[in-house]
Motif scaffolding. Structure first.
Motif, PDB file in Angstrom:
ATOM      1  N   ALA A   1     -69.744   1.047 -44.876  1.00 21.53           N
ATOM      2  CA  ALA A   1     -68.945   0.754 -46.058  1.00 21.53           C
ATOM      3  C   ALA A   1     -68.509   2.026 -46.762  1.00 21.53           C
ATOM      4  O   ALA A   1     -67.493   2.046 -47.458  1.00 21.53           O
ATOM      5  CB  ALA A   1     -69.728  -0.144 -47.000  1.00 21.53           C
TER       6      ALA A   1
ATOM      7  N   ALA B   1     -80.537  -2.747 -40.401  1.00 23.54           N
ATOM      8  CA  ALA B   1     -79.213  -3.354 -40.373  1.00 23.54           C
ATOM      9  C   ALA B   1     -78.509  -3.156 -41.705  1.00 23.54           C
ATOM     10  O   ALA B   1     -77.315  -2.845 -41.752  1.00 23.54           O
ATOM     11  CB  ALA B   1     -79.331  -4.834 -40.038  1.00 23.54           C
ATOM     12  N   LYS B   2     -79.217  -3.323 -42.812  1.00 20.73           N
ATOM     13  CA  LYS B   2     -78.589  -3.120 -44.113  1.00 20.73           C
ATOM     14  C   LYS B   2     -78.165  -1.673 -44.295  1.00 20.73           C
ATOM     15  O   LYS B   2     -77.091  -1.373 -44.828  1.00 20.73           O
ATOM     16  CB  LYS B   2     -79.556  -3.533 -45.220  1.00 20.73           C
TER      17      LYS B   2
ATOM     18  N   ILE C   1     -74.974  -1.031 -42.322  1.00 23.10           N
ATOM     19  CA  ILE C   1     -73.795  -1.631 -42.956  1.00 23.10           C
ATOM     20  C   ILE C   1     -73.368  -0.817 -44.166  1.00 23.10           C
ATOM     21  O   ILE C   1     -72.168  -0.622 -44.410  1.00 23.10           O
ATOM     22  CB  ILE C   1     -74.095  -3.094 -43.337  1.00 23.10           C
ATOM     23  N   ASP C   2     -74.343  -0.321 -44.932  1.00 17.84           N
ATOM     24  CA  ASP C   2     -74.004   0.505 -46.089  1.00 17.84           C
ATOM     25  C   ASP C   2     -73.312   1.802 -45.661  1.00 17.84           C
ATOM     26  O   ASP C   2     -72.364   2.269 -46.317  1.00 17.84           O
ATOM     27  CB  ASP C   2     -75.279   0.821 -46.890  1.00 17.84           C
TER      28      ASP C   2
END
Length: 229
Positions: A15, A7-8, A11-12
């Motif tokens: 971004a 998930a991280k 998201i990165d």
């Protein structure tokens, strides 16, 4: 990779994507514009109008010609709506002996001077409608005199005897043969008022217009007087 690490990472990645504004839609090209087709209209059925047996193109009325003062009254039954002022004047002239230029027809107090005008035009009558009987008043003009209307008597032809000396039968004139006119003749007739009155009456009868007949008779008289001066 655990779910938290995935998930991280996701998201990165999001971004790092470039940020762009909303797209503005441009107006369509005129060549792409079109009109919606119109729905075809269903023609309305025309209703047939059937004329009643009573309505026909031969409507008739009774026309009464009544003098304003003393005089002969004339009733004309079963007259068509196309009967003209000239027709009525001719009928009254034949009935009474008055020349057509010596009287006028009045509708109320209004004189009808147009000879070609019909009864339908004067009273606003239409074919096929129930028309009431109409009446005209007769106004005699100054100096109007009824002409005598003698009955024509035809006598049998007379055969003369043959002349014994010449053996020639004298000419026998037929009873229908017109006698030789007596009195004025030639240019002398044109110096009388009767000639110009007869000419005016003849013109009115031929063109069926009283005003125009009087005008033409006046023109003929003025032209003749100038030519003979």
């Amino acid at each position: 990779m655990s779910e938290e690490a995935f998930a991280k990472s996701f998201i990165d990645d999001l971004a790092r994507l470039p940020v762009t504004g909303p797209k503005v839609l441009s107006a369509p090209s005129p060549s792409l514009q079109y009109m919606l087709p119109k729905h075809p209209t269903t023609p309305q059925k025309r209703k047939r109008t059937t004329s009643s047996p009573d309505s026909s193109s031969s409507s008739t009325i009774t026309i009464t010609l009544k003098p304003r003062k003393d005089g002969a009254e004339l009733s004309l039954p079963a007259q068509p709506l196309t009967t003209s002022i000239y027709d009525l004047k001719a009928a009254y002239a034949a009935h009474t002996g008055y020349p057509v230029d010596k009287f006028k027809l009045l509708n109320g107090m209004k004189p009808e001077t147009t000879g070609s005008k019909t009864v339908a035009e004067i009273f606003g009558l239409k074919e096929g409608e129930d028309a009431k009987d109409v009446e005209f008043k007769i106004m005699l003009m100054a100096g109007a005199t009824a002409q005598p209307m003698p009955d024509r008597v035809v006598s049998p032809p007379v055969t003369l005897p043959v002349d014994a000396k010449t053996d020639v039968t004298p000419a026998v004139r037929s009873p229908d043969e017109a006698p030789v006119a007596q009195g004025l003749s030639g240019e002398g007739v044109m110096h009388t008022e009767k000639f110009w009155g007869d000419l005016k009456g003849w013109l009115i009868q031929r063109i069926r217009d009283e005003k125009e007949g009087e005008r033409l008779a006046g023109l003929f008289r003025v032209a003749w007087e100038k030519a003979s001066a």
